[in-house]
Design a protein around this motif. Structure first.
Motif, PDB file in Angstrom:
ATOM      1  N   GLN A 179      10.275  10.940   0.642  1.00 14.89           N
ATOM      2  CA  GLN A 179      10.637   9.917   0.676  1.00 14.89           C
ATOM      3  C   GLN A 179      12.022   9.750   1.975  1.00 14.89           C
ATOM      4  O   GLN A 179      12.109   9.382   3.009  1.00 14.89           O
ATOM      5  CB  GLN A 179      10.500   8.935  -0.515  1.00 14.89           C
ATOM      6  CG  GLN A 179       9.100   9.186  -0.567  1.00 14.89           C
ATOM      7  CD  GLN A 179       9.025   7.617  -1.753  1.00 14.89           C
ATOM      8  OE1 GLN A 179       8.349   7.329  -2.361  1.00 14.89           O
ATOM      9  NE2 GLN A 179       9.141   8.565  -3.063  1.00 14.89           N
ATOM     10  N   GLY A 180      12.766   9.467   1.181  1.00 16.05           N
ATOM     11  CA  GLY A 180      14.735   9.328   1.654  1.00 16.05           C
ATOM     12  C   GLY A 180      14.688   7.933   1.720  1.00 16.05           C
ATOM     13  O   GLY A 180      14.053   6.905   1.545  1.00 16.05           O
ATOM     14  N   SER A 181      15.312   7.705   3.418  1.00 19.03           N
ATOM     15  CA  SER A 181      15.826   6.387   3.182  1.00 19.03           C
ATOM     16  C   SER A 181      14.682   5.056   4.511  1.00 19.03           C
ATOM     17  O   SER A 181      14.515   4.463   4.496  1.00 19.03           O
ATOM     18  CB  SER A 181      17.667   5.693   4.290  1.00 19.03           C
ATOM     19  OG  SER A 181      17.392   6.699   5.340  1.00 19.03           O
ATOM     20  N   GLY A 182      14.221   6.711   4.992  1.00 22.25           N
ATOM     21  CA  GLY A 182      13.336   6.253   6.274  1.00 22.25           C
ATOM     22  C   GLY A 182      11.632   6.514   6.209  1.00 22.25           C
ATOM     23  O   GLY A 182      10.659   5.773   7.005  1.00 22.25           O
ATOM     24  N   VAL A 183      11.561   6.858   4.214  1.00 22.29           N
ATOM     25  CA  VAL A 183       9.549   6.233   4.184  1.00 22.29           C
ATOM     26  C   VAL A 183       9.599   5.190   2.825  1.00 22.29           C
ATOM     27  O   VAL A 183      10.647   4.874   1.688  1.00 22.29           O
ATOM     28  CB  VAL A 183       9.118   7.510   3.610  1.00 22.29           C
ATOM     29  CG1 VAL A 183       7.246   7.015   2.887  1.00 22.29           C
ATOM     30  CG2 VAL A 183       9.056   8.267   4.655  1.00 22.29           C
TER      31      VAL A 183
ATOM     32  N   GLY B 277      10.650   2.912  -9.768  1.00 20.44           N
ATOM     33  CA  GLY B 277       9.451   3.465 -10.784  1.00 20.44           C
ATOM     34  C   GLY B 277       8.564   4.595  -9.623  1.00 20.44           C
ATOM     35  O   GLY B 277       8.715   5.067  -8.479  1.00 20.44           O
ATOM     36  N   GLN B 278       7.417   4.762  -9.813  1.00 18.94           N
ATOM     37  CA  GLN B 278       6.775   6.459  -9.736  1.00 18.94           C
ATOM     38  C   GLN B 278       5.536   5.534  -7.903  1.00 18.94           C
ATOM     39  O   GLN B 278       5.144   4.531  -7.704  1.00 18.94           O
ATOM     40  CB  GLN B 278       5.876   7.221  -9.920  1.00 18.94           C
ATOM     41  CG  GLN B 278       5.244   7.989  -9.658  1.00 18.94           C
ATOM     42  CD  GLN B 278       4.525   8.776 -10.986  1.00 18.94           C
ATOM     43  OE1 GLN B 278       2.489   8.194 -10.766  1.00 18.94           O
ATOM     44  NE2 GLN B 278       4.843   9.302 -11.671  1.00 18.94           N
ATOM     45  N   THR B 279       6.616   6.343  -7.388  1.00 19.70           N
ATOM     46  CA  THR B 279       5.215   6.337  -6.464  1.00 19.70           C
ATOM     47  C   THR B 279       4.126   6.821  -5.759  1.00 19.70           C
ATOM     48  O   THR B 279       4.229   8.395  -5.921  1.00 19.70           O
ATOM     49  CB  THR B 279       5.860   5.543  -5.015  1.00 19.70           C
ATOM     50  OG1 THR B 279       6.906   7.950  -4.183  1.00 19.70           O
ATOM     51  CG2 THR B 279       6.904   4.858  -4.649  1.00 19.70           C
ATOM     52  N   ASP B 280       3.607   7.229  -4.874  1.00 19.73           N
ATOM     53  CA  ASP B 280       2.288   8.078  -4.413  1.00 19.73           C
ATOM     54  C   ASP B 280       2.889   9.171  -3.481  1.00 19.73           C
ATOM     55  O   ASP B 280       2.891  10.993  -4.589  1.00 19.73           O
ATOM     56  CB  ASP B 280       0.695   7.353  -4.025  1.00 19.73           C
ATOM     57  CG  ASP B 280      -0.314   6.715  -4.598  1.00 19.73           C
ATOM     58  OD1 ASP B 280       0.641   6.653  -5.386  1.00 19.73           O
ATOM     59  OD2 ASP B 280      -0.444   5.922  -3.807  1.00 19.73           O
ATOM     60  N   PHE B 281       3.985   9.290  -3.433  1.00 19.35           N
ATOM     61  CA  PHE B 281       5.214  10.259  -2.826  1.00 19.35           C
ATOM     62  C   PHE B 281       5.057  10.694  -3.476  1.00 19.35           C
ATOM     63  O   PHE B 281       5.683  12.327  -3.324  1.00 19.35           O
ATOM     64  CB  PHE B 281       6.023   9.536  -1.802  1.00 19.35           C
ATOM     65  CG  PHE B 281       5.069   8.892  -0.486  1.00 19.35           C
ATOM     66  CD1 PHE B 281       5.418   9.388   0.515  1.00 19.35           C
ATOM     67  CD2 PHE B 281       4.929   7.812  -0.384  1.00 19.35           C
ATOM     68  CE1 PHE B 281       4.525   9.022   1.920  1.00 19.35           C
ATOM     69  CE2 PHE B 281       4.287   7.190   0.892  1.00 19.35           C
ATOM     70  CZ  PHE B 281       4.244   8.057   1.799  1.00 19.35           C
ATOM     71  N   ASN B 282       5.969  10.632  -4.335  1.00 19.05           N
ATOM     72  CA  ASN B 282       6.467  11.565  -5.705  1.00 19.05           C
ATOM     73  C   ASN B 282       5.844  11.969  -6.109  1.00 19.05           C
ATOM     74  O   ASN B 282       5.654  13.224  -6.340  1.00 19.05           O
ATOM     75  CB  ASN B 282       7.461  10.530  -6.634  1.00 19.05           C
ATOM     76  CG  ASN B 282       8.119   9.791  -6.652  1.00 19.05           C
ATOM     77  OD1 ASN B 282       8.421   8.237  -6.964  1.00 19.05           O
ATOM     78  ND2 ASN B 282       9.313   9.778  -5.585  1.00 19.05           N
ATOM     79  N   VAL B 283       4.364  11.708  -6.652  1.00 23.93           N
ATOM     80  CA  VAL B 283       3.246  13.362  -6.859  1.00 23.93           C
ATOM     81  C   VAL B 283       2.279  13.522  -6.673  1.00 23.93           C
ATOM     82  O   VAL B 283       2.791  14.775  -6.692  1.00 23.93           O
ATOM     83  CB  VAL B 283       2.171  11.590  -7.605  1.00 23.93           C
ATOM     84  CG1 VAL B 283       0.840  12.427  -7.997  1.00 23.93           C
ATOM     85  CG2 VAL B 283       2.344  10.924  -8.256  1.00 23.93           C
TER      86      VAL B 283
ATOM     87  N   ASN C 291       3.185   3.151  -7.010  1.00 29.24           N
ATOM     88  CA  ASN C 291       1.618   3.101  -7.466  1.00 29.24           C
ATOM     89  C   ASN C 291       1.023   2.649  -9.443  1.00 29.24           C
ATOM     90  O   ASN C 291       2.401   1.967  -9.299  1.00 29.24           O
ATOM     91  CB  ASN C 291       1.622   4.782  -7.879  1.00 29.24           C
ATOM     92  CG  ASN C 291       2.083   5.615  -8.458  1.00 29.24           C
ATOM     93  OD1 ASN C 291       2.738   4.785  -9.751  1.00 29.24           O
ATOM     94  ND2 ASN C 291       2.402   7.126  -8.149  1.00 29.24           N
ATOM     95  N   GLU C 292      -0.046   2.422  -9.185  1.00 31.93           N
ATOM     96  CA  GLU C 292      -0.068   1.794 -10.761  1.00 31.93           C
ATOM     97  C   GLU C 292       1.441   2.653 -12.407  1.00 31.93           C
ATOM     98  O   GLU C 292       1.294   1.648 -12.596  1.00 31.93           O
ATOM     99  CB  GLU C 292      -2.104   2.200 -11.032  1.00 31.93           C
ATOM    100  CG  GLU C 292      -2.476   1.889 -12.228  1.00 31.93           C
ATOM    101  CD  GLU C 292      -3.429   1.822 -12.228  1.00 31.93           C
ATOM    102  OE1 GLU C 292      -3.396   2.247 -13.673  1.00 31.93           O
ATOM    103  OE2 GLU C 292      -3.896   2.326 -11.484  1.00 31.93           O
ATOM    104  N   ALA C 293       0.648   3.920 -11.956  1.00 32.17           N
ATOM    105  CA  ALA C 293       1.682   4.326 -12.745  1.00 32.17           C
ATOM    106  C   ALA C 293       3.451   3.578 -12.680  1.00 32.17           C
ATOM    107  O   ALA C 293       4.237   3.693 -13.371  1.00 32.17           O
ATOM    108  CB  ALA C 293       2.124   5.730 -12.966  1.00 32.17           C
ATOM    109  N   GLY C 294       3.725   3.760 -12.021  1.00 36.50           N
ATOM    110  CA  GLY C 294       5.416   3.223 -11.046  1.00 36.50           C
ATOM    111  C   GLY C 294       5.298   1.611 -11.638  1.00 36.50           C
ATOM    112  O   GLY C 294       6.215   0.813 -12.228  1.00 36.50           O
ATOM    113  N   ARG C 295       4.383   0.886 -11.461  1.00 35.92           N
ATOM    114  CA  ARG C 295       3.702  -0.557 -11.660  1.00 35.92           C
ATOM    115  C   ARG C 295       4.395  -0.949 -13.261  1.00 35.92           C
ATOM    116  O   ARG C 295       4.670  -1.555 -13.829  1.00 35.92           O
ATOM    117  CB  ARG C 295       2.752  -1.172 -11.089  1.00 35.92           C
ATOM    118  CG  ARG C 295       3.311  -1.551  -9.448  1.00 35.92           C
ATOM    119  CD  ARG C 295       2.014  -2.397  -8.895  1.00 35.92           C
ATOM    120  NE  ARG C 295       1.141  -2.094  -9.365  1.00 35.92           N
ATOM    121  CZ  ARG C 295      -0.182  -1.133  -7.893  1.00 35.92           C
ATOM    122  NH1 ARG C 295       0.687  -0.426  -7.317  1.00 35.92           N
ATOM    123  NH2 ARG C 295      -0.979  -1.010  -8.328  1.00 35.92           N
TER     124      ARG C 295
END
Length: 208
Positions: A23-27, A12-18, A32-36
């Protein structure tokens, strides 16, 4: 063997996506709320499926995306082979076409078939494919697991779909993805076929 059903989803969505941050594998970010909400909608739409096991990467955004399934007591395995591609020194930074010619240059190299190319400190699609192969072998060698849910990441999902369906990695951008999208595949014992391509119907309000 009977047909194995694989439900393959992106987290699901993260703030990084927005914010357009890589992100990759290292973040190791959280939803976030939308992702949940997306995760809850997917669960509402597919909780009736008798999953034998849930597979995720080792990153928390995949675990959180399938939390409600795991809360049912379903068996779970996490594999680093399902992690997102490493973007090396670019992870945690915001990338746009205007700001980073190198990033988009590497994407062009991949489309041209140069799938060993990578950003500084990162992985190539060839690297990702190599670490995915043992996980694919697990998925295909366990006939007792007839229906499985796999949660992973956008770029890595494109790579694994190429491998499963016999496409060259240069064609991976053909497999679009959105947060909490679904690809449903069947495995007959010798080949994979796609039954559901980039399905996001479960994200509609009517499924909540």
């Amino acid at each position: 063997m009977s047909v194995k059903k694989i439900y393959l989803i992106r987290h699901g969505q993260t703030d990084f996506n927005v914010r357009g941050i890589v992100q990759g594998s290292g973040v190791d970010s959280s939803l976030n709320e939308a992702g949940r909400r997306q995760a809850a909608r997917f669960f509402a739409a597919y909780r009736h499926i008798p999953f034998d096991k849930v597979y995720t990467s080792v990153l928390r955004r995949t675990h959180e995306s399938v939390h409600d399934f795991l809360a049912l007591g379903l068996r779970h395995e996490q594999h680093a082979g399902l992690n997102e591609i490493s973007w090396g020194t670019r992870e945690g930074t915001r990338i746009t076409a205007e700001e980073d010619e190198e990033y988009f240059g590497v994407l062009q190299q991949w489309r041209a078939g140069q799938t060993s190319a990578r950003l500084e400190g990162g992985e190539s699609p060839d690297d990702v494919a190599a670490r995915q192969r043992p996980v694919i072998e697990l998925l295909t060698s366990r006939p007792e697991e007839e229906t499985v849910l796999v949660c992973m990441h956008g770029r890595a999902m494109r790579v694994i779909l190429c491998q499963m369906l016999g496409y060259p990695l240069s064609q991976m951008d053909s497999f679009e993805h959105h947060n909490l999208c679904l690809y449903q595949l069947d495995y007959t014992g010798s080949m994979f076929t796609v039954r559901n391509f980039l399905d996001v119907r479960h994200l509609q309000e009517t499924h909540v």
